[in-house]
Design a protein around this motif. Structure first.
Motif, short mmCIF file in Angstrom:
data_model
loop_
_atom_site.label_atom_id
_atom_site.label_comp_id
_atom_site.label_asym_id
_atom_site.label_seq_id
_atom_site.Cartn_x
_atom_site.Cartn_y
_atom_site.Cartn_z
N ILE A 34 -9.60 -12.14 22.11
CA ILE A 34 -9.75 -11.30 23.29
C ILE A 34 -10.96 -10.39 23.10
O ILE A 34 -11.16 -9.80 22.03
CB ILE A 34 -8.48 -10.47 23.56
N LYS A 35 -11.78 -10.30 24.15
CA LYS A 35 -12.89 -9.36 24.22
C LYS A 35 -12.68 -8.49 25.45
O LYS A 35 -12.45 -9.01 26.54
CB LYS A 35 -14.23 -10.10 24.32
N THR A 36 -12.80 -7.19 25.28
CA THR A 36 -12.53 -6.28 26.40
C THR A 36 -13.36 -5.02 26.27
O THR A 36 -13.72 -4.59 25.17
CB THR A 36 -11.03 -5.94 26.47
N ARG A 37 -13.66 -4.40 27.44
CA ARG A 37 -14.41 -3.15 27.48
C ARG A 37 -14.07 -2.40 28.75
O ARG A 37 -13.90 -3.01 29.81
CB ARG A 37 -15.92 -3.42 27.42
N THR A 38 -13.96 -1.09 28.64
CA THR A 38 -13.76 -0.23 29.80
C THR A 38 -15.10 0.35 30.24
O THR A 38 -16.13 0.20 29.56
CB THR A 38 -12.79 0.92 29.47
N ASP A 39 -15.12 1.03 31.39
CA ASP A 39 -16.35 1.65 31.89
C ASP A 39 -16.87 2.73 30.94
O ASP A 39 -18.08 2.94 30.83
CB ASP A 39 -16.10 2.26 33.27
N THR A 65 -14.45 -4.36 22.34
CA THR A 65 -13.75 -4.68 21.10
C THR A 65 -13.30 -6.13 21.13
O THR A 65 -12.97 -6.66 22.20
CB THR A 65 -12.54 -3.75 20.89
N ARG A 66 -13.29 -6.75 19.97
CA ARG A 66 -12.88 -8.16 19.83
C ARG A 66 -11.74 -8.24 18.84
O ARG A 66 -11.82 -7.72 17.73
CB ARG A 66 -14.06 -8.99 19.35
N VAL A 67 -10.66 -8.92 19.27
CA VAL A 67 -9.46 -9.04 18.44
C VAL A 67 -9.13 -10.52 18.27
O VAL A 67 -9.11 -11.28 19.25
CB VAL A 67 -8.25 -8.30 19.07
#
Length: 660
Positions: free
Chosen positions: A112-117, A123-125
């Motif tokens: 999973i790769k995710t980012r907020t505004d 971050t990558r998990v």
């Protein structure tokens, strides 16, 4: 005694939960897309490889997650949707249990790769079978990009029992259609490798048309009802557009797909006298109710919903469907606003002319009738009156208008039955009134059975008759009842005929008699997305078996030729039955001959089911006897090719127990 109860590890508990929540690759897509919707995404992309076995990737532009949330999301019962038990009664989100992501990572490898505004770096998990391997910063777009790899890699039994690629793809497409239909305000796309679908954001009707192209647009009738209890809006199909195969039926409540047999029956009742018994209408209906009046927490997949006021919603739903059918001319109605036919009034003082009848004086219709049927001087073979009289002259007395004596009617009724019960090879008939008032003729083939029914009118012994000639009668125009040495046999006439025709068609296919025959007026075949996938898988084998299916445009094909043995069948119905069978059960790919054998059997079964006599069809005694004889000459008459029982036997012990 030592303690034996202990807590299961989280990895084991997650695998147990995964058995309920994640049943196949389509279940993974459902959970991941619903999470993206809850995160406020307006664009969701889905990528599939090897029908979901190798890769399922969902990319959205939602709110994203922080570093801590990205790791916590995969812990069991970790959720941002609720915080207290009372929140279950005010749900506005798709997910709330916190079981989907832990269940997914328990049976697969997840990245999973995710980012907020607010974050400059995402971050990558990496998680492998519930074990977090790494977590590190990475550059990525806002939202979530989650990849599920090698589903069921650590549960070999579950992976082994996944269906073939075309079946799993069909299930994925069906789930994608449900999700896209509910979230019509979100752009959604799916890439299966071999084909793609990209749906723009738009109105509910636009989404229906985009998914199923132009099949339904001209046939949709709108529904829009707003009450204090429920708000219903959506579309239903016209009665003439009812489908025999694969009806499109969707019920949505508060943005969530559901199955609800009770409301389905309410809709079907509105079409009861408007469509054929073997067809069903299409409908796409959205319900909006108070979240406190429904319970969505009764099934792991959240597809079954309990309504507090379902008894009160039933008449509202029925009234709205009936009103739409009537308002838009889907049912015949009387137009009370139209003008009456113009009639010229008569002049004052005049009355209409009475029609004149040229009737001879002293005309007696009864005298003429008797003369035409054999009174004195007639050419009839009867000696007098309507009835034959053996060995006695009638007086030839005629009826008069004032004195209607019937002394001239012959009284020797025995002449009507002369030769009826005698003679070798004759057929004795008895009339039996069935349980539903039907009058059925029982034919007793009396070849070699002297005195099959004696002067007392008693039927012969059932066991003896079964060895000489079939005694058959029909019940409810659906079942054939006959006898045997073992007891009473009740036969499903449709399944019996399917079994007979299947063997006939299979023998023709094995003898390579499947000659293609051109159709003078080709049928147009319109396919839904999951059927298009199935057709691409089996098109070559269908061609070998004698079908000529030509591509016309995006979702339309033309059936230009069919096997010669399909002369009594509906080619369109047969092709749809074959595709439906392949979609639901798949093809076990091995050698080419094995695939060909499977498709041959399915084509034979589809043709048999399409051409067989239906339940509710009245049969003559000869037809019933023929079916019984053909059925019991087969090597395995007890079951249809797909395993349904053809008949049941009531042995003497069972019959005796019924009367104790």
């Amino acid at each position: 005694m030592s303690d034996v109860i202990r807590l299961l590890p989280d990895s084991v508990a997650n695998q147990i939960a995964a058995g309920e929540v994640i049943q196949r690759p389509a279940s993974v897509i459902k959970e991941l897309v619903e999470n993206a919707v809850d995160a406020g995404a307006t664009d969701i992309k889905i990528f599939i490889k090897d029908a979901g076995r190798t890769l399922i990737q969902v990319v959205d532009n939602g709110n994203g997650m922080s570093e801590t949330d990205a790791r916590m999301a995969f812990e069991r019962h970790a959720t941002s949707k609720i915080s207290a038990a009372d929140d279950l009664f005010t749900l506005r989100t798709m997910g709330f249990r916190g079981e989907a992501l832990p269940s997914i990572c328990a049976i697969s490898q997840v990245e999973i790769k995710t980012r907020t505004d607010e974050m400059q770096l995402g971050t990558r998990v990496l998680i492998n079978a519930s074990v977090v391997e790494t977590q590190e910063p990475c550059a990525c777009d806002r939202g979530v990009n989650i990849m599920v790899k090698n589903i069921f890699f650590n549960v070999p039994a579950r992976r082994k029992f996944l269906k073939s690629d075309n079946v799993e793809i069909s299930n994925i497409m069906r789930e994608f259609e449900r999700l896209a239909l509910v979230n019509n305000n979100i752009r959604m796309s799916i890439d299966l490798g071999t084909r793609k679908m990209d749906l723009r954001a738009g109105s509910f009707k636009q989404r229906i048309v985009d998914i199923w192209k132009n099949n339904l647009d001209p046939h949709l009738l709108p529904i829009n009802v707003d009450t204090t209890l429920i708000k219903i809006n959506g579309y239903i199909s016209r009665p003439e557009n009812a489908r025999r195969r694969n009806p499109l039926q969707y019920l949505i409540v508060n943005g969530r797909n559901m199955r609800h047999p009770y409301f389905h029956k309410a809709i079907m009742n509105c079409y009861e006298s408007l469509i054929a018994s073997e067809t069903q209408p299409c409908y796409f209906l959205k319900f909006e109710v108070d979240p406190a009046s429904i319970d969505v927490n009764i099934h792991p997949t959240k597809s079954e919903i309990k309504f507090e006021y379902e008894q009160e919603i039933w008449p509202i739903l029925q009234a709205s469907v009936k009103a739409s059918l009537g308002k838009f001319g889907a049912v015949p109605s009387i137009d009370f606003t139209s003008d009456v036919l113009p009639v010229d009034p008569l002049p004052d003082g005049e009355s209409p002319e009475r029609p004149s009848l040229d009737i001879p004086e002293n005309y007696n219709p009864f005298v003429e009738q008797r003369n035409s049927f054999g009174a004195e001087g007639s050419d009839s073979g009867f000696s007098g009156g309507f009835f034959p009289n053996e060995g006695r002259e009638t007086s030839g007395r005629r009826f008069s208008s004032g004195d209607r004596h019937r002394d001239s009617v012959p009284r020797n009724w025995d002449s009507l039955y002369a030769g009826f019960m005698s003679g070798k090879g004759s057929v004795a008939s008895k009339v039996v009134e069935g349980a539903e008032g039907e009058v059925t003729t029982l034919r007793l083939e009396s070849a070699g059975l002297s005195g099959a029914a004696g002067s007392n009118g008693v039927l012969p012994d059932m066991e003896k008759a079964a060895t000489i000639g079939a005694i058959c009668f029909q019940h409810a125009q659906s079942y054939i009842i006959t006898s045997s040495r073992e007891g009473l046999i009740i036969i499903d006439q449709h399944r019996a005929h399917v079994r007979i025709l299947f063997e006939k068609y299979m023998s023709q296919i094995e003898r390579s008699e499947q000659v293609s025959q051109a159709i003078m007026f080709p049928d147009t075949l319109t396919l839904d997305p999951e059927f298009r996938v199935a057709l691409s898988e089996v098109e070559e084998e269908l061609s070998r078996l004698g079908f000529q299916i030509e591509y016309e445009e995006e979702n339309r094909w033309r059936i230009a030729g069919v096997p010669a043995m399909l002369k009594d069948s509906d080619p369109k119905d047969v092709v749809l039955r074959i595709l439906e069978s392949v979609t639901e059960d798949g093809v076990n790919y091995g050698s080419e001959s094995k695939v060909a054998d499977q498709l041959s059997e399915r084509m034979a079964l589809a043709m048999a089911r399409s051409t067989a006599i239906k339940r509710g069809q009245r049969l003559s005694p000869d037809e019933m006897e023929h079916i019984v004889g053909e059925l019991f000459s087969l090597p395995d008459p007890a079951y249809t090719p797909n395993g349904n029982p053809v008949y049941c036997l009531l042995d003497p012990q069972k019959l005796e127990s019924l009367f104790r």
